[in-house]
Structure formats: C-alpha cells, structure tokens
Design an enzyme around this catalytic site. Structure first.
Site, PDB file in Angstrom:
ATOM      1  N   ALA A 182       7.566   0.769  -4.080  1.00 25.76           N
ATOM      2  CA  ALA A 182       8.190   2.091  -3.947  1.00 25.76           C
ATOM      3  C   ALA A 182       8.203   2.611  -2.516  1.00 25.76           C
ATOM      4  CB  ALA A 182       7.467   3.094  -4.849  1.00 25.76           C
ATOM      5  N   HIS A 183       7.157   2.307  -1.745  1.00 23.96           N
ATOM      6  CA  HIS A 183       7.052   2.983  -0.439  1.00 23.96           C
ATOM      7  C   HIS A 183       8.035   2.470   0.599  1.00 23.96           C
ATOM      8  CE1 HIS A 183       4.589   0.184   2.199  1.00 23.96           C
ATOM      9  NE2 HIS A 183       4.346  -0.370   1.031  1.00 23.96           N
ATOM     10  N   ASN A 223      11.495  -8.558   6.595  1.00 22.75           N
ATOM     11  CA  ASN A 223      10.889  -7.303   7.039  1.00 22.75           C
ATOM     12  C   ASN A 223      10.820  -7.156   8.552  1.00 22.75           C
ATOM     13  OD1 ASN A 223       8.929  -9.476   6.216  1.00 22.75           O
ATOM     14  ND2 ASN A 223       7.609  -8.228   7.534  1.00 22.75           N
ATOM     15  N   ALA A 249       4.272  -4.597  -3.663  1.00 19.92           N
ATOM     16  CA  ALA A 249       4.877  -5.923  -3.529  1.00 19.92           C
ATOM     17  C   ALA A 249       3.835  -7.019  -3.302  1.00 19.92           C
ATOM     18  CB  ALA A 249       5.897  -5.922  -2.396  1.00 19.92           C
ATOM     19  N   THR A 250       2.737  -6.694  -2.638  1.00 20.34           N
ATOM     20  CA  THR A 250       1.704  -7.714  -2.418  1.00 20.34           C
ATOM     21  C   THR A 250       1.178  -8.219  -3.760  1.00 20.34           C
ATOM     22  OG1 THR A 250       1.073  -6.684  -0.332  1.00 20.34           O
ATOM     23  CG2 THR A 250      -0.527  -8.188  -1.335  1.00 20.34           C
ATOM     24  N   GLN A 254      12.150  -5.267   0.840  1.00 17.08           N
ATOM     25  CA  GLN A 254      12.981  -4.590   1.845  1.00 17.08           C
ATOM     26  C   GLN A 254      14.399  -4.331   1.357  1.00 17.08           C
ATOM     27  OE1 GLN A 254      12.063  -3.362   4.774  1.00 17.08           O
ATOM     28  NE2 GLN A 254      10.012  -4.223   4.896  1.00 17.08           N
ATOM     29  N   CYS A 284       3.285  -7.007  14.697  1.00 18.17           N
ATOM     30  CA  CYS A 284       3.774  -6.897  13.325  1.00 18.17           C
ATOM     31  C   CYS A 284       2.663  -7.007  12.306  1.00 18.17           C
ATOM     32  CB  CYS A 284       4.824  -7.954  13.066  1.00 18.17           C
ATOM     33  SG  CYS A 284       4.265  -9.603  13.453  1.00 18.17           S
TER      34      CYS A 284
HETATM   35  C1  LIG Z   1       6.055  -4.205   2.721  1.00 19.60           C
HETATM   36  C2  LIG Z   1       6.292  -5.564   2.223  1.00 19.60           C
HETATM   37  C3  LIG Z   1       5.389  -6.187   1.359  1.00 19.60           C
HETATM   38  C4  LIG Z   1       4.090  -5.529   0.944  1.00 19.60           C
HETATM   39  O1  LIG Z   1       4.315  -4.462   0.096  1.00 19.60           O
HETATM   40  P1  LIG Z   1       3.078  -3.543  -0.369  1.00 19.60           P
HETATM   41  O2  LIG Z   1       3.681  -2.635  -1.368  1.00 19.60           O
HETATM   42  O3  LIG Z   1       2.645  -2.831   0.854  1.00 19.60           O
HETATM   43  O4  LIG Z   1       2.065  -4.424  -0.940  1.00 19.60           O
HETATM   44  C5  LIG Z   1       5.679  -7.444   0.917  1.00 19.60           C
HETATM   45  N1  LIG Z   1       6.801  -8.071   1.281  1.00 19.60           N
HETATM   46  C6  LIG Z   1       7.693  -7.521   2.114  1.00 19.60           C
HETATM   47  C7  LIG Z   1       8.924  -8.264   2.478  1.00 19.60           C
HETATM   48  C8  LIG Z   1       7.466  -6.247   2.608  1.00 19.60           C
HETATM   49  O5  LIG Z   1       8.346  -5.713   3.443  1.00 19.60           O
END
Ligand SMILES: *Cc1c(COP(=O)(O)O)cnc(C)c1O
Length: 406
Positions: free
Chosen positions: A202-203, A153, A73-74, A181, A325
């Site tokens: 995915a994680h 999150n 997501a980053t 999320q 956090c």
């Molecule tokens: C975990 C998270 C991210 C980052 O995701 P990564 O896959 O670790 O880069 C970004 N935005 C939100 C809202 C998240 O919960």
C-alpha cells in the site's frame, strides 16, 4: 513551497488524506476483530475488510478470494517464493529471476539457495529489460517458478510481463511478479497478463506502510510461512490489521478511479523535469528505457560530478542516488551495474520519483537546484602545485608544503 521537496516516490509515498480519513474510524469506533463472528464489532470489521479486498482485487483484475493480506511486498515476495518452492518440491527445484530485482526478491532467493534450490539470475539488456528469449533459453523441465518484477524500483522500467509470463507458463512454470512499483500507477491485470502470483504494497501508492497483499491464482497451493488461527484461508495467520487494510482498499480505489488522469499528469511533470534538465545542463543521461517506463519515474546520471557531493548538495530535494539505494549498505546500485553503468557514474545518478502531491513549480525548482549544483560541482577548483622549485625554501621544510595557485 515547503522545503525540502519530496521526490522519492519509489521509496514510499505520502498517505493520501482521504486514506487517513477512511482509516481513523477503524481505530476508534469500529475496533472489532474481523474474525469475531458473534457481535457487530466483528461484523463491521469483517465488512470493511471485504470491501477493501474487493477494491484491491478490482485494481489488479483478480477475484477477492485470490488475495492474501500481508505486511507488505517483502512478506508477499517471501511467501510467494518460499511458499511455492516448498509446495512444489515434487515438481522441481529451479527458480528463475532477474539480476535487477529488489532485495526483497534477491534475499529470499539467497535463502532458498542455501536450502538447495537452484536459482538462475538472468541479465537484462542495456535498457534494463529482460529479453523474453533469454528467459526461454533458461527454462528447464525442473523450473517451478519465474519471478520478474513489473516495474523496477530504481530505474522505473516496465518489464514485458505479459510476454514473460506466457513464455514461463508455456514451459510449465508459474509466473510471479513483484508489482510493488506498478500497482496503482499503471494498469495491471493478472488475467490478461497471465500472472499466477503478484506482490503489492500500500505505501507505494498513497496507502499506509506495513500492509500489502499477495495475489495467488485460484487453485494454486503454497506452503504458509505463518501458522496460527488459519486466517486468510490458512495462508497467513494472525488477526487482520483492519485499519491498514481499510487504508489499502481506499488507496486502491482512489488509484483506480484516477489512474488515467494521474498517469497523464505524472508523464507531463516527468517530461518537464527531463526536458528542463537537458536544457539546463550538458552531460545528463537517463538510465533505462525511456519508453517502457513508469509515468512518474526518472533516473538520471550527471556526468563529471562526484556522487557524494551531489547528494550532499541536494539538501532541499528528497531523492535517492545510485549509491544510497539500500539504506544500511553504502554500495553502489546493483541495478545500474547490471545495465553496464560504471560505478562512479552510478554514484552520480539521481532517482526522481514524482507523485500525486508534487507540482510543476516544484519540478522547476528541482531543475534549477540541479543546474546550479551540478554546474558548481563541475567547475574546476584552482589547481595547486607543489612549489618544490622555490629557491626560498628552507632546507628542512619537511612536511610543511608550500602551495602556490597555478
Ligand atoms: C518497496 C518495494 C518492496 C518492499 O515493499 P515493503 O512493503 O516495504 O515490504 C519490494 N519490492 C519492490 C519492487 C519495492 O519497490
């Protein structure tokens, strides 16, 4: 029951064993490059990637070609924000987001500001939600993009994404959502919700780390950040991480198939946790809307305790607090601050993220752990008083203070 109990599902989730099983052959037997066109190793990889792409697309109501695989997501957020702002320079240089976003939105926004983009950070209401009228007031003719997370999150609230997207688009702006999320946990439909770009990883839904995707609505152009072999239709170059993509696809399919049941089970456990805490303790409150909320998420403030002592005492429970956090920085939560939660209360707040592998017995154990810990921390320690009226004191007692229990 094995300890510690994992309840930090917003940070990451355990990879589902079925996901691991799906991935393994793509390390060992089917190790081809999905871009190799002339042999069966390549074809096997390509077919597996295609299947995963469909599974992810189905989960969010997209078409497979609208997905770009990324490292998470980053990266998806960076590509969405920087890629769109760069490609839309003719149109404008204004971006709107929200003060409670993840750092993976706020930090790219800060970078864009250095590069001349104007960014508006909108406030949220006390319940953590962005009022669509607040957004409507901030839209300008030069607004290119509005980015609002689907689910927060830290506090788990669900933003009214469909309505926000409608407001943004009616003013001619694109709408992006960081749905890291939300995807896999609650229904997400990019068509019904009017979303132009969406980030997922995915994680956060029982898949592996380091793989995610950006949904980019058909016809929308963005400037790539990684140039190379022209993979992913030139939007993100580099050989595809086939095992991880297979894992992402399997995780998506599993979430889709089990979503209704899983959400119901998470809600039951979450409510059991909240009811249990309320029965066990006074002075507990939930941060953020209890209605517009992810099923597995609860952020609770424990009045009258020291946040550090609270976290240190929670040895058998893996959770996050309003103070820790952002891993590398010891600062209190910007999300709770945006809700008007005072700093000391933010530090005494615990984020519970339930998940697929938690049990009711674990929930009960966590309630009991918190009951005894918080009760203990609230019990006043004996007050000591300087015995400076003691006639027995030697005249030069100096730093050596005589204490007596009050
Ligand atoms: C975990 C998270 C991210 C980052 O995701 P990564 O896959 O670790 O880069 C970004 N935005 C939100 C809202 C998240 O919960």
């Amino acid at each position: 029951m094995t300890l510690p109990i994992y309840m930090d599902g917003h940070a990451t989730t355990r990879v589902d064993p079925r996901v691991v099983d799906a991935m393994v052959p793509f390390f060992s037997e089917h190790y081809g490059n999905a871009a190799s066109r002339h042999h069966q190793f390549g074809w096997a990889a390509r077919d597996a990637v295609a299947e995963a792409r469909s599974a992810v697309a189905t989960l969010i109501g997209a078409s497979p070609r609208e997905l770009v695989f990324t490292s998470g997501a980053t990266e998806s957020n960076n590509l969405a924000l920087k890629g769109v702002m760069d490609a839309s320079r003719e149109h404008g240089n204004h971006l709107i987001t929200v003060s409670t976003e993840h750092r993976a939105i706020l930090d790219p926004c800060a970078r864009l500001e250095q590069q001349g983009v104007t960014v508006s950070y909108l406030p949220v209401r006390e319940d953590g939600l962005l009022d669509p009228n607040t957004l409507a007031d901030q839209l300008r003719p030069t607004t290119v993009l509005v980015s609002v997370m689907s689910a927060n999150n830290e506090i788990g609230v669900l933003q009214p994404v469909a309505e926000l997207a409608r407001v943004a688009r009616s003013a001619g702006a694109l709408f992006h959502t960081d749905a890291a999320q939300a995807v896999g946990k609650v229904p997400v439909d990019v068509v019904a919700d009017g979303i132009d770009l969406l980030s997922l990883t995915a994680h956060k839904f029982y898949g592996p780390k380091g793989i995610g995707a950006l949904f980019v609505r058909r016809g929308l152009t963005l400037t790539p950040m990684v140039d190379g072999g022209g993979h992913e239709s030139g939007r993100r170059s580099g050989s595809l991480n086939v095992p991880a993509i297979v894992g992402l696809g399997r995780a998506a399919a599993l979430c889709q198939a089990g979503m209704a049941d899983e959400a119901a089970r998470m809600t039951r456990m979450r409510d059991r946790l909240w009811v249990g805490l309320q029965r066990a303790l006074t002075g507990v409150s939930v941060n953020g809307s209890l209605v517009a909320r992810l099923p597995h998420s609860l952020n609770v403030t424990f009045d009258g305790v020291n946040g550090e002592q609270l976290l240190m005492g929670l040895v058998d429970v893996a959770v996050s607090s309003g103070a820790a956090c952002s891993s590398s920085r010891v600062e209190s939560s910007h999300v709770l601050a945006a809700l008007g939660v005072p700093e000391s209360a933010a530090r005494a707040s615990v984020r519970f993220g339930l998940g697929r592998f938690n049990t009711e017995a674990e929930v009960d154990r966590v309630v009991e752990t918190l009951r005894s810990l918080v009760t203990g921390l609230r019990t006043p320690v004996p007050v000591f008083e300087l015995a400076d009226d003691d006639p027995e004191l030697p005249p030069s007692w100096g730093e050596e203070r005589v204490l007596k229990v009050n």
